[in-house]
Each structure stands twice: as C-alpha cells, then as structure tokens.
Motif scaffolding. Sequence first.
Motif, mmCIF file in Angstrom:
data_model
loop_
_atom_site.group_PDB
_atom_site.id
_atom_site.type_symbol
_atom_site.label_atom_id
_atom_site.label_comp_id
_atom_site.label_asym_id
_atom_site.label_seq_id
_atom_site.Cartn_x
_atom_site.Cartn_y
_atom_site.Cartn_z
ATOM 1 N N SER A 51 0.761 -1.246 0.089
ATOM 2 C CA SER A 51 -0.002 -0.139 0.083
ATOM 3 C C SER A 51 0.774 1.300 -0.036
ATOM 4 O O SER A 51 1.930 1.264 0.844
ATOM 5 N N THR A 53 0.207 3.903 1.276
ATOM 6 C CA THR A 53 0.356 4.487 2.689
ATOM 7 C C THR A 53 1.623 3.872 3.586
ATOM 8 O O THR A 53 1.794 4.776 4.358
ATOM 9 N N GLU A 54 2.043 2.925 3.166
ATOM 10 C CA GLU A 54 3.197 2.462 4.008
ATOM 11 C C GLU A 54 4.490 3.205 3.729
ATOM 12 O O GLU A 54 5.449 3.024 4.644
ATOM 13 N N GLN A 57 4.516 9.490 3.014
ATOM 14 C CA GLN A 57 3.879 10.172 4.119
ATOM 15 C C GLN A 57 3.650 11.625 3.832
ATOM 16 O O GLN A 57 3.868 12.179 2.918
ATOM 17 N N ALA A 73 -2.694 1.864 -4.470
ATOM 18 C CA ALA A 73 -3.489 2.749 -4.055
ATOM 19 C C ALA A 73 -5.023 2.699 -4.324
ATOM 20 O O ALA A 73 -5.241 2.562 -5.779
ATOM 21 N N ARG A 112 -7.570 10.666 -4.079
ATOM 22 C CA ARG A 112 -8.061 10.864 -2.699
ATOM 23 C C ARG A 112 -8.115 9.519 -1.985
ATOM 24 O O ARG A 112 -8.939 8.653 -2.684
ATOM 25 N N LEU A 113 -7.382 9.303 -1.206
ATOM 26 C CA LEU A 113 -7.548 7.823 -0.389
ATOM 27 C C LEU A 113 -8.370 7.828 0.749
ATOM 28 O O LEU A 113 -9.057 8.981 0.910
ATOM 29 N N ASP A 115 -8.274 7.541 3.735
ATOM 30 C CA ASP A 115 -8.105 8.406 5.179
ATOM 31 C C ASP A 115 -8.198 9.835 4.723
ATOM 32 O O ASP A 115 -7.654 10.718 5.615
ATOM 33 N N THR A 117 -6.493 11.530 2.647
ATOM 34 C CA THR A 117 -4.867 12.102 2.012
ATOM 35 C C THR A 117 -4.665 11.843 0.582
ATOM 36 O O THR A 117 -5.740 11.207 0.137
ATOM 37 N N THR A 118 -4.178 12.635 -0.150
ATOM 38 C CA THR A 118 -3.716 12.613 -1.432
ATOM 39 C C THR A 118 -2.658 12.136 -1.976
ATOM 40 O O THR A 118 -1.576 12.669 -1.528
ATOM 41 N N ILE A 119 -2.370 11.241 -3.083
ATOM 42 C CA ILE A 119 -1.036 10.774 -3.629
ATOM 43 C C ILE A 119 -1.352 11.159 -5.210
ATOM 44 O O ILE A 119 -2.325 10.954 -5.855
ATOM 45 N N ARG A 185 0.489 13.403 0.223
ATOM 46 C CA ARG A 185 1.659 12.440 0.385
ATOM 47 C C ARG A 185 2.782 13.039 -0.449
ATOM 48 O O ARG A 185 2.800 13.453 -1.624
#
Length: 267
Positions: A51, A53-54, A57, A73, A112-113, A115, A117-119, A185
């Motif tokens: 993931s 997210t790991e 950050q 993602a 947009r994830l 949680d 947050t956005t990547i 992120r």
Amino acid sequence: MLRTLLAPRLVVLHLLVIGVLVSFTFLGRWQLGVFEASGAPRRAPDPAPVSVTELAQVGRHLTGAAISRQVTATGTYDAANQLLVADRVADVAAPGGRAAKGSGFWLLTPLRLADGTTIPVVRGWVATAADAAAAVPEGSVTVTGRLRPAEQTDDVMRNGNLPRGQVATVSTAELINTWPDARLRDGFVVMSAQEPPSRVTPVAAPPPTIGSGFNWKNLAYALQWWIFALFAVYMWFHFVRDDLRRRRKGEERPDSEPAEPAARAEV
C-alpha cells in the motif's frame, strides 16, 4: 638479413608470437569488459506491491528504500484538479500496438485515499491536451504502479510561461500550492495498471537498481595478459637479434684456414 628472418625456424617463431599476441590481447580485452560490467547498476529484488500509505507520508520525504517500489492505492480521482505535465515523451507502445512518438503530456491526477490524504498519480501519456483518453474515470479505482520521488523545482519560471492547468515538473512543493485543500503525500505514483482498466498510454517506470562496486581483480587480470603479450614481443626480439648475430659472425669467418708461408727456396 631478410633471408635470415625468413628462415624456417624463425618463421615458426614469428607465427607463434603473432598467435600469442592476438590471444593475449583478446584475453586482456575480455577481462577489461568483465571489469567494466562489474560496476554497472543491476536490477534489485522487486518485492510485491504494498500500500502506498506504508511508504509515502504527509510532510516527510520518501526514503531511498521506497523509491521505485511497487505500490497500490485505492481511492477516487479529483478530476477538477488534473494537471498536464508538459513536454514529456512516452517510450512505451500505446494500446493496440500504436507507437507513441513525439512530445506530449503526462496526465497528473490527484487520487484521494480513504483516509483523506492525496497521492499524485501519473495516469499515463497523451499526445495532445484534447485527447479523449485524458478524461478522468469516475468512482473508486485501484492503481498499481511505482513510487517516484518529487522532481526538482528549478523550472518555476518555465511554469509561469505554461497555459493554465499545465506544469513543467511533478514537484510536491509546488503541488501543495496548486492543490491547497489536499493533504498531500510526498512523491508520486507512475501507474502501470488500473482497475477498472485505463485507455491512456502507460509511462515507463524502471524497476529499482542497485550499484555494485568494480571488481578490480579483473582489471589486474587484463593488465597481466597485456604484460605477457609485451614480454612475448621482448623475447621474440632477443631470439631474432641473437640469431642475426650468430649468422653475421658465421659470414665474417673465413671459409678456410690461411695458407702456410711458402717454404724457403733451396739454396
């Protein structure tokens, strides 16, 4: 001298030395090639996707171990904030076997994830801004790709010359200002697959590589073979020189002993 150099014994020596020189030269070049190849980057182990997210950050730069890792993602695209990264070249065949040539655009879309947050995701490449493939899919998507670090931000002046909605680099520092409402992120994902499938031309993302030090033994072996070749030339020179000297001395020696002085005439 020429007759001496072409004597059968020396002809054999000439041929032997030529063979040694050719063989030792190629052996030295082979070892040099092994030495050069030993320092080239090689492909690192490529773990299974994790993931995003790991590894990525908010407010923290990517670590070296995270760069080029495969990640997944799941979220929804923010179509209103999609950007075009200008002057990019696709080096992967387009769907259907079409070759993507020339300069075009990366499709940079915020994902947009769950949680909040956005990547940033580079979804692919298009030749023109009006390409129908640039349309952003609706609903939840799952993206698989490689994580890349933010690009350098030395193109600020160039960004000012681009049309609205286009950027020159994928820079986290600049995207924070462009997408102020996003908890961004660090880094970005270069997409290789998507569910549901995408129609855009994929962008190449090389797997991680690791550097390896030069194997200096192979360089020493190469020099050793070439020294042996020089030594063969040195020995050939001495053999030929000694043979010429012997022949020259033989030619200078009289064919027969000088005659005895004539006996005194009898009185």
